[in-house]
Design an enzyme around this catalytic site. Structure first.
Site, PDB file in Angstrom:
ATOM      1  N   ASP A  54      92.685 102.164 113.493  1.00  0.00           N
ATOM      2  CA  ASP A  54      92.210 101.287 114.441  1.00  0.00           C
ATOM      3  C   ASP A  54      93.252 101.261 115.690  1.00  0.00           C
ATOM      4  O   ASP A  54      93.101 100.695 116.854  1.00  0.00           O
ATOM      5  CB  ASP A  54      92.421  99.750 113.917  1.00  0.00           C
ATOM      6  CG  ASP A  54      91.565  99.638 112.910  1.00  0.00           C
ATOM      7  OD1 ASP A  54      90.204 100.157 112.983  1.00  0.00           O
ATOM      8  OD2 ASP A  54      91.761  99.018 111.828  1.00  0.00           O
ATOM      9  N   HIS A 109      98.686 100.417 106.203  1.00  0.00           N
ATOM     10  CA  HIS A 109      97.667 100.420 105.768  1.00  0.00           C
ATOM     11  C   HIS A 109      97.723 100.035 104.080  1.00  0.00           C
ATOM     12  O   HIS A 109      99.092 100.357 103.614  1.00  0.00           O
ATOM     13  CB  HIS A 109      97.153 101.888 105.747  1.00  0.00           C
ATOM     14  CG  HIS A 109      95.655 102.168 105.429  1.00  0.00           C
ATOM     15  ND1 HIS A 109      95.517 102.456 103.985  1.00  0.00           N
ATOM     16  CD2 HIS A 109      94.557 101.960 105.901  1.00  0.00           C
ATOM     17  CE1 HIS A 109      94.144 102.436 103.861  1.00  0.00           C
ATOM     18  NE2 HIS A 109      93.456 102.177 104.917  1.00  0.00           N
ATOM     19  N   SER A 153      84.772  96.397 102.742  1.00  0.00           N
ATOM     20  CA  SER A 153      83.186  96.573 103.281  1.00  0.00           C
ATOM     21  C   SER A 153      82.788  97.556 102.125  1.00  0.00           C
ATOM     22  O   SER A 153      81.548  97.049 101.685  1.00  0.00           O
ATOM     23  CB  SER A 153      83.322  97.131 104.610  1.00  0.00           C
ATOM     24  OG  SER A 153      83.901  98.575 104.729  1.00  0.00           O
ATOM     25  N   ARG A 181      92.861 110.114 110.465  1.00  0.00           N
ATOM     26  CA  ARG A 181      91.779 109.398 111.477  1.00  0.00           C
ATOM     27  C   ARG A 181      92.597 109.137 112.852  1.00  0.00           C
ATOM     28  O   ARG A 181      91.966 109.349 113.919  1.00  0.00           O
ATOM     29  CB  ARG A 181      90.972 108.327 111.134  1.00  0.00           C
ATOM     30  CG  ARG A 181      90.502 108.515 109.677  1.00  0.00           C
ATOM     31  CD  ARG A 181      89.619 107.533 108.968  1.00  0.00           C
ATOM     32  NE  ARG A 181      90.679 106.269 108.739  1.00  0.00           N
ATOM     33  CZ  ARG A 181      90.499 105.187 108.369  1.00  0.00           C
ATOM     34  NH1 ARG A 181      89.338 104.833 108.204  1.00  0.00           N
ATOM     35  NH2 ARG A 181      91.536 104.233 107.956  1.00  0.00           N
ATOM     36  N   HIS A 240      90.383  93.654 108.244  1.00  0.00           N
ATOM     37  CA  HIS A 240      89.832  94.842 108.008  1.00  0.00           C
ATOM     38  C   HIS A 240      89.138  95.410 109.241  1.00  0.00           C
ATOM     39  O   HIS A 240      89.852  95.632 110.128  1.00  0.00           O
ATOM     40  CB  HIS A 240      88.465  94.674 107.084  1.00  0.00           C
ATOM     41  CG  HIS A 240      87.805  95.831 106.290  1.00  0.00           C
ATOM     42  ND1 HIS A 240      88.213  97.027 106.435  1.00  0.00           N
ATOM     43  CD2 HIS A 240      86.376  95.869 105.755  1.00  0.00           C
ATOM     44  CE1 HIS A 240      87.346  98.068 105.957  1.00  0.00           C
ATOM     45  NE2 HIS A 240      86.335  97.398 105.471  1.00  0.00           N
TER      46      HIS A 240
END
Length: 472
Positions: free
Chosen positions: A408, A353, A277, A362, A307
């Protein structure tokens, strides 16, 4: 203060944070380095000329320095590992994770202003940090929050464009359509058509970017309410901050959900420039496409399952575990289910990742949020078990460079707990957040006069011939 000096100050601060137990002293020390001016654009007017000179001088002196060799694996492997982009707002370290203008996520949680004492950082504060390299005061963040509120006006034709789509359209399709509708009011497009010197490109880009950041929560919440709440729209509340108001417009007014939204938006803003993105937004903008066109393109990349759509897939997969095995699944049962997923040719969503080689920070900060607010939630406990079960299995496979959970793996469970259970919508939340990072860098792209991006491509025959010559 000059931008370069502020970065040095931030570097010094990081070492102080590790050494000093009294954080308030560090915050006061940093704020002494910053201008008290509350207007963000005035800070940029001060910073940009020095950064333009810095880039020009650096290119003249070091433009021919080699950064490394390109291998065939890199060409065939999606350009993995190639250093080929200038991205000022964040840097991703394989071991440490993301740093926003030099600050780690824990440091941002400590240093950026919050809505309440010991609360999560306000996204407006990170926007200020990304654009200036300086940690803002609470007064500066409050002023920026009010500015974004004043810009948060969406024309009716944007909503009509969304309404022209079937309500069953994927939320990302409706969101991207709304962003394209916003483009009609692009200040950059108007300025370019009238004729504007390239040294001033950043100014209408700034206007578009700030308008875009301010307006996407309204568009995103409209999409949510249209699809899932029978079109009952909730007006914005100008007494709330960016994250709190977004939560409110979605229909969630609990203080804990508003805190989660502040954290969610902050940690998803930026992740270096090479992800799909961010890179797409940068690439499209390099053609002097305005921020709306660039961000809409970025959203289309974000919508891919490799993604941003992965956060949707994680919760759906976790719920499939519960449907088949129940909430009180043992670790041995969970291992069997993980192997069943892998043996069917699928991946375990939320793990691995492209760059990171350790647990995503995160993920860690979301886990800490869960431990604080929902320690007994069955889905959170299942996520915790996955943290113990999945990495050893992926390591055993021997094909995965990073077996650890990414961002995620956790976000969907948190949202689900507070009532936002519609997994197909999660990527829209990601998109709202990513507007802050992409637009911040885009302003600097225009300020620094970065050129049209045009890498060289070759055919497989060319690679074969090249390797034959190299072998000879």
């Amino acid at each position: 203060m000059a931008f370069f000096k502020s970065l040095t100050a931030l570097s010094k601060l990081r070492s102080r944070v590790g050494q000093q137990s009294n954080l308030s002293n560090s915050v006061r020390w940093l704020q002494m380095q910053s201008s008290p001016d509350l207007d963000l654009q005035s800070h940029l007017r001060e910073l940009i000329p020095e950064q333009q000179d810095r880039l020009k001088k650096f290119k003249a002196e070091h433009g021919k320095v080699q950064l490394g060799n390109i291998t065939v694996d890199m060409v065939l492997g999606g350009m993995r590992g190639m250093t080929g982009l200038l991205w000022e707002t964040s840097l991703l370290d394989p071991d440490e994770g993301i740093r926003f203008r030099g600050l780690s996520i824990p440091e941002c949680q400590k240093l950026l202003p919050a809505a309440k004492p010991d609360g999560e950082p306000l996204p407006e504060g990170l926007l200020w940090l990304l654009l200036t390299g300086k940690v803002p005061s609470k007064e500066q963040v409050d002023a920026l929050s009010k500015e974004l509120q004043s810009r948060a006006v969406v024309p009716d034709y944007v909503y009509k464009a969304i309404d022209a789509l079937p309500v069953t359209s994927h939320p990302m399709t409706q969101f991207a359509t709304g962003v394209m509708g916003l483009q009609v009011q692009s200040e950059f497009q108007k300025a370019y058509e009238k004729g504007i010197h390239k040294s001033k490109y950043w100014e209408p880009t700034y206007e578009d970017s700030m308008n875009l950041i301010a307006r996407v929560p309204l568009v995103a919440s409209y999409v949510y309410r249209r699809i899932y709440k029978d079109g009952h729209i909730i007006p914005k509340d100008d007494s709330l901050d960016y994250g709190g108001n977004f939560s409110h417009m979605l229909g969630f007014d609990s203080p804990q959900m508003q805190e989660l939204m502040r954290l969610y938006v902050t940690i998803h803003t930026d992740h270096e420039g090479g992800n799909v993105s961010a890179h797409t937004g940068h690439l499209v903008a390099s053609a002097l496409s305005d921020p709306y066109l660039s961000f809409a393109a970025a959203l289309n990349g974000l919508a891919g399952p490799l993604h941003g759509l992965a956060n949707q897939e994680v919760l759906l997969w976790i719920k499939s575990v519960v449907d088949e095995c129940g909430e009180n699944i043992t670790k041995e049962q969970l291992k069997d289910y993980v192997w069943k997923t892998l043996n069917s040719g699928k991946v375990v969503p939320g793990f691995g990742h492209g760059v990171l080689r350790k647990t995503d920070p995160r993920y860690t900060c979301q886990r800490e949020f869960a431990l604080k607010h929902l320690p007994d939630d069955p889905l959170f406990q299942l996520v915790s078990k996955l943290y113990e079960v999945v990495p050893p299995i992926l390591t055993e496979l021997g094909k995965v460079k990073n077996p650890w959970p990414n961002v995620d793996a956790h976000s969907g469970v948190l949202l689900n707990y507070f009532g936002l259970t519609e997994a197909r919508y999660f990527t829209v939340l990601f998109g709202v957040s990513r507007s802050i990072g992409i637009c911040s860098q885009l302003i600097w792209d225009r300020a620094l006069g970065l050129p049209l991006e045009r890498p060289k491509s070759v055919t497989l025959k060319w690679l074969e011939d090249h390797c034959k010559k190299a072998a000879a």
